[in-house]
Design a protein around this motif. Sequence first.
Motif, PDB file in Angstrom:
ATOM      1  N   LEU A  98      59.205  64.843 -41.873  1.00 36.64           N
ATOM      2  CA  LEU A  98      58.514  63.757 -41.163  1.00 36.64           C
ATOM      3  C   LEU A  98      59.265  62.430 -41.246  1.00 36.64           C
ATOM      4  CD1 LEU A  98      54.792  64.536 -42.084  1.00 36.64           C
ATOM      5  CD2 LEU A  98      55.959  64.939 -39.897  1.00 36.64           C
ATOM      6  N   SER A  99      60.191  62.308 -42.185  1.00 35.45           N
ATOM      7  CA  SER A  99      60.997  61.085 -42.284  1.00 35.45           C
ATOM      8  C   SER A  99      61.969  60.941 -41.115  1.00 35.45           C
ATOM      9  CB  SER A  99      61.770  61.064 -43.607  1.00 35.45           C
ATOM     10  OG  SER A  99      60.862  60.971 -44.681  1.00 35.45           O
ATOM     11  N   ARG A 100      62.155  61.989 -40.349  1.00 32.91           N
ATOM     12  CA  ARG A 100      63.025  61.919 -39.159  1.00 32.91           C
ATOM     13  C   ARG A 100      62.365  61.143 -38.026  1.00 32.91           C
ATOM     14  NH1 ARG A 100      65.049  66.620 -36.377  1.00 32.91           N
ATOM     15  NH2 ARG A 100      66.192  64.995 -35.292  1.00 32.91           N
ATOM     16  N   ILE A 101      61.073  60.875 -38.135  1.00 35.29           N
ATOM     17  CA  ILE A 101      60.385  60.152 -37.067  1.00 35.29           C
ATOM     18  C   ILE A 101      60.747  58.672 -37.157  1.00 35.29           C
ATOM     19  CG2 ILE A 101      58.138  59.477 -36.142  1.00 35.29           C
ATOM     20  CD1 ILE A 101      57.173  62.276 -37.145  1.00 35.29           C
ATOM     21  N   LYS A 102      61.383  58.189 -36.113  1.00 38.09           N
ATOM     22  CA  LYS A 102      61.775  56.777 -36.054  1.00 38.09           C
ATOM     23  C   LYS A 102      60.583  55.913 -35.681  1.00 38.09           C
ATOM     24  CE  LYS A 102      65.302  53.799 -34.008  1.00 38.09           C
ATOM     25  NZ  LYS A 102      66.513  53.799 -33.176  1.00 38.09           N
ATOM     26  N   GLN A 103      59.800  56.401 -34.699  1.00 42.87           N
ATOM     27  CA  GLN A 103      58.609  55.663 -34.293  1.00 42.87           C
ATOM     28  C   GLN A 103      57.750  56.522 -33.372  1.00 42.87           C
ATOM     29  OE1 GLN A 103      59.303  52.300 -31.708  1.00 42.87           O
ATOM     30  NE2 GLN A 103      61.049  53.282 -30.734  1.00 42.87           N
ATOM     31  N   PHE A 135      52.622  56.309 -41.667  1.00 45.88           N
ATOM     32  CA  PHE A 135      53.941  55.833 -41.244  1.00 45.88           C
ATOM     33  C   PHE A 135      54.097  54.314 -41.245  1.00 45.88           C
ATOM     34  CE2 PHE A 135      53.638  60.051 -39.387  1.00 45.88           C
ATOM     35  CZ  PHE A 135      54.891  60.575 -39.641  1.00 45.88           C
ATOM     36  N   GLY A 136      53.039  53.575 -41.511  1.00 50.04           N
ATOM     37  CA  GLY A 136      53.133  52.122 -41.451  1.00 50.04           C
ATOM     38  C   GLY A 136      53.448  51.662 -40.032  1.00 50.04           C
ATOM     39  N   GLU A 137      54.333  50.700 -39.892  1.00 51.99           N
ATOM     40  CA  GLU A 137      54.685  50.140 -38.575  1.00 51.99           C
ATOM     41  C   GLU A 137      55.210  51.209 -37.624  1.00 51.99           C
ATOM     42  OE1 GLU A 137      54.398  46.996 -37.102  1.00 51.99           O
ATOM     43  OE2 GLU A 137      53.041  46.720 -38.801  1.00 51.99           O
ATOM     44  N   LYS A 138      55.915  52.201 -38.141  1.00 52.62           N
ATOM     45  CA  LYS A 138      56.447  53.279 -37.297  1.00 52.62           C
ATOM     46  C   LYS A 138      55.326  54.083 -36.632  1.00 52.62           C
ATOM     47  CE  LYS A 138      60.628  54.139 -39.983  1.00 52.62           C
ATOM     48  NZ  LYS A 138      61.405  55.192 -40.675  1.00 52.62           N
ATOM     49  N   GLY A 139      54.145  54.049 -37.224  1.00 59.46           N
ATOM     50  CA  GLY A 139      53.015  54.809 -36.704  1.00 59.46           C
ATOM     51  C   GLY A 139      52.261  54.102 -35.595  1.00 59.46           C
ATOM     52  N   LYS A 140      52.530  52.805 -35.382  1.00 54.54           N
ATOM     53  CA  LYS A 140      51.855  52.076 -34.298  1.00 54.54           C
ATOM     54  C   LYS A 140      52.433  52.530 -32.966  1.00 54.54           C
ATOM     55  CE  LYS A 140      50.433  48.106 -36.970  1.00 54.54           C
ATOM     56  NZ  LYS A 140      50.448  46.654 -37.098  1.00 54.54           N
ATOM     57  N   HIS A 141      51.578  52.591 -31.945  1.00 51.95           N
ATOM     58  CA  HIS A 141      51.999  53.204 -30.688  1.00 51.95           C
ATOM     59  C   HIS A 141      51.246  52.605 -29.510  1.00 51.95           C
ATOM     60  CE1 HIS A 141      48.853  55.572 -32.767  1.00 51.95           C
ATOM     61  NE2 HIS A 141      48.218  55.416 -31.620  1.00 51.95           N
ATOM     62  N   ALA A 142      51.848  52.771 -28.324  1.00 51.01           N
ATOM     63  CA  ALA A 142      51.116  52.506 -27.097  1.00 51.01           C
ATOM     64  C   ALA A 142      50.141  53.669 -26.930  1.00 51.01           C
ATOM     65  CB  ALA A 142      52.076  52.435 -25.913  1.00 51.01           C
ATOM     66  N   ARG A 143      48.978  53.408 -26.306  1.00 51.37           N
ATOM     67  CA  ARG A 143      47.969  54.460 -26.274  1.00 51.37           C
ATOM     68  C   ARG A 143      47.033  54.316 -25.095  1.00 51.37           C
ATOM     69  NH1 ARG A 143      43.346  54.451 -30.785  1.00 51.37           N
ATOM     70  NH2 ARG A 143      42.256  53.286 -29.192  1.00 51.37           N
ATOM     71  N   SER A 144      46.590  55.464 -24.603  1.00 48.06           N
ATOM     72  CA  SER A 144      45.470  55.540 -23.670  1.00 48.06           C
ATOM     73  C   SER A 144      44.387  56.365 -24.345  1.00 48.06           C
ATOM     74  CB  SER A 144      45.886  56.218 -22.363  1.00 48.06           C
ATOM     75  OG  SER A 144      46.904  55.494 -21.720  1.00 48.06           O
ATOM     76  N   ALA A 145      43.142  55.932 -24.199  1.00 46.33           N
ATOM     77  CA  ALA A 145      41.995  56.671 -24.740  1.00 46.33           C
ATOM     78  C   ALA A 145      40.992  56.793 -23.607  1.00 46.33           C
ATOM     79  CB  ALA A 145      41.391  55.943 -25.932  1.00 46.33           C
ATOM     80  N   VAL A 146      40.788  58.022 -23.149  1.00 48.77           N
ATOM     81  CA  VAL A 146      39.943  58.234 -21.974  1.00 48.77           C
ATOM     82  C   VAL A 146      38.870  59.275 -22.258  1.00 48.77           C
ATOM     83  CG1 VAL A 146      41.790  57.599 -20.377  1.00 48.77           C
ATOM     84  CG2 VAL A 146      41.497  59.990 -21.017  1.00 48.77           C
ATOM     85  N   ILE A 159      44.720  65.369 -28.098  1.00 49.61           N
ATOM     86  CA  ILE A 159      45.667  64.270 -28.219  1.00 49.61           C
ATOM     87  C   ILE A 159      47.081  64.767 -27.966  1.00 49.61           C
ATOM     88  CG2 ILE A 159      46.618  62.499 -29.772  1.00 49.61           C
ATOM     89  CD1 ILE A 159      43.869  62.488 -31.198  1.00 49.61           C
ATOM     90  N   GLU A 160      47.808  64.023 -27.112  1.00 50.05           N
ATOM     91  CA  GLU A 160      49.224  64.262 -26.840  1.00 50.05           C
ATOM     92  C   GLU A 160      50.029  63.121 -27.454  1.00 50.05           C
ATOM     93  OE1 GLU A 160      49.948  64.406 -22.650  1.00 50.05           O
ATOM     94  OE2 GLU A 160      48.602  66.100 -22.334  1.00 50.05           O
ATOM     95  N   VAL A 161      51.246  63.431 -27.909  1.00 45.85           N
ATOM     96  CA  VAL A 161      52.065  62.435 -28.596  1.00 45.85           C
ATOM     97  C   VAL A 161      53.508  62.511 -28.117  1.00 45.85           C
ATOM     98  CG1 VAL A 161      52.964  61.779 -30.879  1.00 45.85           C
ATOM     99  CG2 VAL A 161      50.608  62.518 -30.652  1.00 45.85           C
ATOM    100  N   ILE A 162      54.140  61.337 -28.040  1.00 48.63           N
ATOM    101  CA  ILE A 162      55.572  61.231 -27.811  1.00 48.63           C
ATOM    102  C   ILE A 162      56.138  60.409 -28.969  1.00 48.63           C
ATOM    103  CG2 ILE A 162      57.419  60.406 -26.294  1.00 48.63           C
ATOM    104  CD1 ILE A 162      55.351  60.602 -23.974  1.00 48.63           C
ATOM    105  N   VAL A 163      57.155  60.939 -29.652  1.00 48.67           N
ATOM    106  CA  VAL A 163      57.796  60.221 -30.743  1.00 48.67           C
ATOM    107  C   VAL A 163      59.306  60.150 -30.512  1.00 48.67           C
ATOM    108  CG1 VAL A 163      56.067  60.844 -32.480  1.00 48.67           C
ATOM    109  CG2 VAL A 163      58.109  62.242 -32.242  1.00 48.67           C
ATOM    110  N   GLU A 164      59.908  59.117 -31.074  1.00 51.51           N
ATOM    111  CA  GLU A 164      61.362  58.989 -31.083  1.00 51.51           C
ATOM    112  C   GLU A 164      61.836  59.404 -32.458  1.00 51.51           C
ATOM    113  OE1 GLU A 164      64.897  55.698 -30.311  1.00 51.51           O
ATOM    114  OE2 GLU A 164      62.856  55.005 -30.677  1.00 51.51           O
ATOM    115  N   LEU A 165      62.931  60.181 -32.497  1.00 51.51           N
ATOM    116  CA  LEU A 165      63.488  60.667 -33.759  1.00 51.51           C
ATOM    117  C   LEU A 165      64.714  59.849 -34.144  1.00 51.51           C
ATOM    118  CD1 LEU A 165      63.288  64.500 -33.055  1.00 51.51           C
ATOM    119  CD2 LEU A 165      61.635  63.077 -34.280  1.00 51.51           C
ATOM    120  N   GLU A 166      64.962  59.787 -35.442  1.00 53.64           N
ATOM    121  CA  GLU A 166      66.197  59.159 -35.952  1.00 53.64           C
ATOM    122  C   GLU A 166      67.384  59.995 -35.505  1.00 53.64           C
ATOM    123  OE1 GLU A 166      66.413  56.336 -37.480  1.00 53.64           O
ATOM    124  OE2 GLU A 166      64.441  55.984 -38.375  1.00 53.64           O
TER     125      GLU A 166
END
Length: 168
Positions: A98-103, A135-146, A159-166
């Motif tokens: 999980l440390s590979r997740i940049k944001q 994840f702290g700040e890395k865990g903050k995200h743009a979001r839609s909740a419908v 829930i669907e997710v898009i993450v950027e990796l290191e």
Amino acid sequence: MKKFILIAMVLFGYSHFSQAQSPEEKLKALGLELPEVSQPMANYVKWKQVGNVLYLAGNGPDVYGKVGADLTPEQGYQAARETGLEILAVLKAATGDLSRIKQFVKVLGMVNSAPDFTGHPAVINGFSDLMVEVFGEKGKHARSAVGVAALPNDIAVEIEVIVELEDQ
């Protein structure tokens, strides 16, 4: 003056240590365990990586019913949090660490809700709050909740997710 320097060193060391915790260590500190990754329900994959971006298929909890009719908003929040653990398990399977997740980039939260229910953002906060805890700040995200009329098998949220990796 020596006391001030000592206090500053202790505080810096403590904050540096807490920031250096891996996501897995934070999960352990929260008393949370990742579930097993289930197989897809149909003809799709759980994730798809394109470059350094990882796209996750929708995930949902083992909680069923409509928020605002069968479930309270608090139960919906917990369902979204449970979904967050499932998503973390998929992310770990996809990345190995999980440390590979940049944001976290973008989240789509769908709530199986009664027609007059409008608290969708508060429900999906169950997911968002967990990502920031882990994840702290890395865990903050743009979001839609419908709100939606129905979800597969009557699950409470998806829930669907898009993450950027290191870079590797």
